[in-house]
Motif scaffolding. Structure first.
Motif, mmCIF file in Angstrom:
data_model
loop_
_atom_site.group_PDB
_atom_site.id
_atom_site.type_symbol
_atom_site.label_atom_id
_atom_site.label_comp_id
_atom_site.label_asym_id
_atom_site.label_seq_id
_atom_site.Cartn_x
_atom_site.Cartn_y
_atom_site.Cartn_z
ATOM 1 N N LEU A 84 0.820 -1.215 0.000
ATOM 2 C CA LEU A 84 0.000 0.000 0.000
ATOM 3 C C LEU A 84 0.853 1.263 0.000
ATOM 4 N N LEU A 85 1.763 1.367 0.959
ATOM 5 C CA LEU A 85 2.547 2.600 1.096
ATOM 6 C C LEU A 85 3.779 2.637 0.200
ATOM 7 N N GLY A 86 4.285 1.473 -0.163
ATOM 8 C CA GLY A 86 5.447 1.428 -1.050
ATOM 9 C C GLY A 86 5.064 1.390 -2.508
ATOM 10 N N TRP A 87 4.280 0.406 -2.891
ATOM 11 C CA TRP A 87 3.915 0.231 -4.286
ATOM 12 C C TRP A 87 2.842 1.228 -4.713
ATOM 13 N N THR A 88 1.685 1.177 -4.102
ATOM 14 C CA THR A 88 0.545 1.975 -4.574
ATOM 15 C C THR A 88 0.747 3.470 -4.349
ATOM 16 N N ALA A 89 1.040 3.871 -3.129
ATOM 17 C CA ALA A 89 1.147 5.301 -2.820
ATOM 18 C C ALA A 89 2.286 5.963 -3.595
ATOM 19 N N LEU A 90 3.444 5.310 -3.640
ATOM 20 C CA LEU A 90 4.562 5.925 -4.342
ATOM 21 C C LEU A 90 4.363 5.937 -5.854
ATOM 22 N N THR A 91 3.696 4.915 -6.386
ATOM 23 C CA THR A 91 3.395 4.930 -7.819
ATOM 24 C C THR A 91 2.475 6.093 -8.152
ATOM 25 N N LEU A 92 1.416 6.258 -7.375
ATOM 26 C CA LEU A 92 0.476 7.355 -7.645
ATOM 27 C C LEU A 92 1.140 8.716 -7.465
ATOM 28 N N ALA A 93 1.956 8.871 -6.432
ATOM 29 C CA ALA A 93 2.675 10.137 -6.249
ATOM 30 C C ALA A 93 3.624 10.369 -7.422
ATOM 31 N N GLY A 94 4.315 9.327 -7.835
ATOM 32 C CA GLY A 94 5.228 9.450 -8.965
ATOM 33 C C GLY A 94 4.516 9.847 -10.244
ATOM 34 N N ILE A 95 3.349 9.274 -10.474
ATOM 35 C CA ILE A 95 2.567 9.630 -11.662
ATOM 36 C C ILE A 95 2.149 11.099 -11.590
ATOM 37 N N LEU A 96 1.673 11.537 -10.431
ATOM 38 C CA LEU A 96 1.290 12.943 -10.276
ATOM 39 C C LEU A 96 2.483 13.869 -10.485
ATOM 40 N N TYR A 97 3.622 13.525 -9.907
ATOM 41 C CA TYR A 97 4.812 14.360 -10.072
ATOM 42 C C TYR A 97 5.276 14.373 -11.536
#
Length: 122
Positions: free
Chosen positions: A40-53
């Motif tokens: 959740l916090l490594g894969w999903t959250a960081l992927t979504l943050a990375g996409i937004l950035y």
């Protein structure tokens, strides 16, 4: 920053899936909380943050984005290592888990602030 976060998230995804496979093969599910948080916090959250950035590079260039990056990537490994020991019965690692969890929480709050403050409609 966005691509770097996505690449880091792929590492967390691989770790989470391998941990899940290990648990399913051994039928020992002690590390379920670690598995869930890594995914959740490594894969999903960081992927979504990375996409937004990546999609909105102006929010990736802020000091809050850099703070988010470092807080998340220092806090999450600390929290996961601590949690792995705690669920294995070693309560001496509760402070490490708490410190890591606090850093990740701060990271998420900083990220949310960055998005709310700096992401504007075109």
């Amino acid at each position: 920053m966005g691509i770097r976060l996505i690449k880091i998230s792929a590492v967390y995804f691989a770790i989470g899936v391998c941990l899940g496979l290990y648990m399913s093969m051994t039928h020992v599910f002690t590390f379920t909380p670690v598995h869930v948080h890594i995914n959740l916090l490594g894969w999903t959250a960081l992927t979504l943050a990375g996409i937004l950035y990546h999609l909105f590079p102006h929010i990736a260039e802020t000091k809050t984005a850099k703070a988010h990056f470092w807080l998340h990537n220092i806090g999450l490994p600390a929290m996961m290592i601590g949690l792995a020991f705690v669920v294995s019965g070693n309560e001496a690692f509760i402070p490490l888990t708490a410190i890591g969890g606090t850093l990740v929480t701060l990271a998420v709050l900083v990220f949310a602030w960055n998005v709310l403050k700096n992401l504007k409609q075109a």
